[in-house]
Design an enzyme around this catalytic site. Sequence first.
Site, PDB file in Angstrom:
ATOM      1  N   CYS A  37       0.859  -1.182   0.000  1.00 41.80           N
ATOM      2  CA  CYS A  37       0.000   0.000   0.000  1.00 41.80           C
ATOM      3  C   CYS A  37       0.890   1.225   0.000  1.00 41.80           C
ATOM      4  CB  CYS A  37      -0.943  -0.004   1.210  1.00 41.80           C
ATOM      5  SG  CYS A  37      -0.107  -0.142   2.813  1.00 41.80           S
ATOM      6  N   TYR A  54       4.378  11.156 -11.414  1.00 43.51           N
ATOM      7  CA  TYR A  54       2.977  11.457 -11.696  1.00 43.51           C
ATOM      8  C   TYR A  54       2.431  12.332 -10.577  1.00 43.51           C
ATOM      9  CZ  TYR A  54       2.303   7.485  -8.485  1.00 43.51           C
ATOM     10  OH  TYR A  54       2.360   6.631  -7.408  1.00 43.51           O
ATOM     11  N   ARG A 129      12.534  -1.080  -3.345  1.00 43.11           N
ATOM     12  CA  ARG A 129      11.791  -1.392  -4.568  1.00 43.11           C
ATOM     13  C   ARG A 129      12.573  -0.915  -5.784  1.00 43.11           C
ATOM     14  NH1 ARG A 129       5.725   0.479  -6.665  1.00 43.11           N
ATOM     15  NH2 ARG A 129       5.040  -1.620  -7.190  1.00 43.11           N
ATOM     16  N   ASP A 253      -2.801  -2.808  -2.573  1.00 41.86           N
ATOM     17  CA  ASP A 253      -2.361  -1.790  -3.522  1.00 41.86           C
ATOM     18  C   ASP A 253      -3.059  -0.450  -3.298  1.00 41.86           C
ATOM     19  OD1 ASP A 253      -0.743  -0.858  -5.623  1.00 41.86           O
ATOM     20  OD2 ASP A 253      -2.280  -1.272  -7.134  1.00 41.86           O
TER      21      ASP A 253
END
Length: 301
Positions: A37, A54, A129, A253
Amino acid sequence: MTSHEAARGGRRLAAPPHPNPTAPVLALPPLSCDAHCHIFGPGDVFPYPEDRAYDTPDVTKEDLRRRHDLMGVERALIVQSAAHGTDHAALLDALRGDPDRYRGVALLTASSTSAEVAGLHEAGVRGVRLQFMPHLGPSPTPDEVRAVAGLVRPHGWHMAFHIAGDTVVDLFDTLRAGGPPVVIDHMARVDLRTGLDGPQVGALRRLLDTGNVWVKLSAPDRLSAGGPPYDDAVGLAALLAAQAPERCLWGSDFPHPNVREMPDDGVLVDLIARIAPDEKTRHRILVANPAELFGFPLEGE
């Protein structure tokens, strides 16, 4: 509600999460963990970098807690977002505010320092990540992957790979190479139009058999070729859970940045009953596995 191109800067604008999710029917076991999350902002406290991948509305740690309370989730792994880049201030604030409930995953580069990693570890970060998604920026080179592995290995972190399509085949040797534990996000975002017996799923399943690779049974809405109720993606998740329940994790997610259609988080929780029909497997995936990999205490510890 879908993501769309932002008018300013040509950046994608992520849609807000589902405003009225249903309460799930499935009761999750105590200490269940959402292994994937995100949080965003608030931007007036934790500004977004100018070179962010973004734009996104704020989804704060308080928003995350409220959604998890609805879902029946008591623990979570908060994954640093490309919208915040390598500025981990918002993530660290959440981790330090509730160290019993949260662990984190960082975004690092080859120029990150061992002192930085040590500070992140102290705050509760347990993984890094690596993004192989063009819309999130350039993919790391093999040398950069090795450099990051060297930074996190002393702390026992896992390395999460965000990949899609044929990348699971192309990176097969890298993913199985050993070293820090490997976690593959979102079931490798395989193209389910190639079928469960296709080369992408085949590579993912072979990786799961190596013993050093874990898979997040997350984001069925991103994988499904047919949309809700995501039967094809749920079928893949169930296949993986049956194959190696000891190396599978589940993640919501939330808040689902850049999805085609915003899913209902209560519905996603209820899909777990189809992915792992028996309580023993659900406990393994939701409680025991994240405790082992992310450093949460098990019951009674």
